[in-house]
Design an enzyme around this catalytic site. Structure first.
Site, PDB file in Angstrom:
ATOM      1  CD  GLU A 153      -2.860   1.321   0.439  1.00 44.81           C
ATOM      2  OE1 GLU A 153      -3.208   0.334  -0.237  1.00 44.81           O
ATOM      3  OE2 GLU A 153      -3.348   2.459   0.282  1.00 44.81           O
ATOM      4  CB  SER A 183      19.005   6.229  16.329  1.00 47.10           C
ATOM      5  OG  SER A 183      17.771   6.296  16.833  1.00 47.10           O
ATOM      6  CG  ASP A 212      18.113  -0.741  12.809  1.00 46.74           C
ATOM      7  OD1 ASP A 212      19.317  -0.627  13.142  1.00 46.74           O
ATOM      8  OD2 ASP A 212      17.176  -0.397  13.539  1.00 46.74           O
ATOM      9  NE  ARG A 229       8.031   1.287  10.074  1.00 46.14           N
ATOM     10  CZ  ARG A 229       8.295   2.187  11.018  1.00 46.14           C
ATOM     11  NH1 ARG A 229       7.577   3.281  11.091  1.00 46.14           N
ATOM     12  NH2 ARG A 229       9.283   1.999  11.877  1.00 46.14           N
ATOM     13  CD  GLU A 276      14.642  -3.533  11.139  1.00 47.32           C
ATOM     14  OE1 GLU A 276      14.976  -4.270  12.073  1.00 47.32           O
ATOM     15  OE2 GLU A 276      14.154  -2.394  11.300  1.00 47.32           O
ATOM     16  CG  ASN A 324       2.726   1.950  10.306  1.00 53.29           C
ATOM     17  OD1 ASN A 324       3.864   1.782  10.742  1.00 53.29           O
ATOM     18  ND2 ASN A 324       2.353   3.075   9.726  1.00 53.29           N
TER      19      ASN A 324
END
Ligand code: 0O2
Length: 268
Positions: A41, A52, A73, A78, A140, A149
């Site tokens: 989608e 991070s 990652d 995503r 990743e 989500n």
């Protein structure tokens, strides 16, 4: 480490995220061009922030020289889908590609995290071309439904807000919400074929209307203006009826009219 060096290290990861995003978006386009339902989608990508990366290295005791091997990652993609069934289809698509090699998978659908987190993760090897030649990096890929989500995004912000010390009543609510998300995904799966039919027919209708408008536009170039105006008002009349079969019939008639004009122009 100097900021300039970080930029140089992260540069191939930025390229990988851009390339992978384009490739997955292209898959959506290919499905749509073939009038097929797309299991993907939406696609998003990001390069992990330096803070991070450093936080993860500290937490997992990763030495600087092992960063690129052990922080898997740095490049993150995503993929959001509508139904839980789509996740397997997307994983199979990735598995069959020659430009991505799967290193490992984490199935948080089968093994739901204690937090309630559900998603399917793949670590892949992917090669980018740099000015110094090809470089293989890891990325990743997280694959999850829209509902998963939604939950993960809210939970991630709450984790950030409470910095790992989430109050019990908030954690409980999140756990209830995670159960509700499981139920929602199951419910959506049970009406999947009906939803897909509805989406396909609305996609077919919009493609058909696009084709009709293009045919009318082409007729303007060759046909009598008054005749095209009549065709156009006939189209508006049929369009208001919202009947796919009538629209298809009208489209076929337009093809015959256009064919007639083509034959005339060849004859002259
Ligand atoms: P960001 O901000 O998403 O980049 P670890 O980092 O130790 O948790 P590991 O072994 O490196 O885990 O990989 P894992 O478990 O596959 O998790 C990596 C990513 O999955 C996380 O990235 C999150 O995006 C997501 N994730 C994992 N567990 C949870 C969870 O309980 N809740 C939410 N909302 N997301 C989760 P990062 O590194 O946290 O950061």
């Amino acid at each position: 480490m100097e900021i300039q060096l970080w930029r140089r290290i992260l540069c191939p990861y930025e390229l990988a995220v851009r390339e992978l995003t384009v490739k997955f978006e292209h898959i959506i386009k290919e499905y749509k061009l073939n009038d097929l339902y797309s299991p993907i989608e939406q696609v998003r990508g990001r390069v992990k922030s330096v803070s991070s990366i450093l936080e993860k290295m500290q937490r997992k005791h990763i030495p600087l020289e092992r960063m690129e091997e052990e922080v898997e990652d740095i490049a993150g993609i995503r993929i959001i889908c509508q139904f839980e069934e789509d996740i397997d289809t997307i994983a199979a698509l990735i598995q069959n590609r020659s430009d991505m090699t799967i290193k490992s998978e984490k199935n948080y659908l089968k093994h739901i995290k204690q937090s309630g987190y559900r998603s399917y993760h793949l670590i892949i090897y992917y090669t980018v071309e740099t000015i110094n030649g090809p470089k293989e990096i890891q990325a990743e890929i997280q694959i999850r439904t829209m509902a998963m989500n939604f939950w993960a995004t809210i939970e991630h912000s709450l984790q950030y807000k409470y910095k790992g010390e989430m109050p019990l009543h908030v954690a409980e609510r999140l756990s209830n919400a995670a159960d509700a998300i499981i139920a929602l995904d199951q419910e959506m799966s049970s009406v999947r074929s009906e939803i897909m039919d509805a989406q396909n027919s609305s996609m077919n209708q919009s493609n058909l209307i696009k084709d009709i408008l293009m045919s009318i536009e082409n007729l303007y170039k060759v046909a009598n203006k008054r005749e095209v105006e009549k065709i156009q008002s006939e189209f508006l009349r049929i369009f208001q009826m919202r009947d796919l079969q009538q629209l298809e019939r009208f489209h076929r008639q337009l093809d015959i009219i256009a064919e007639g004009y083509r034959a005339q122009s060849v004859a002259f």
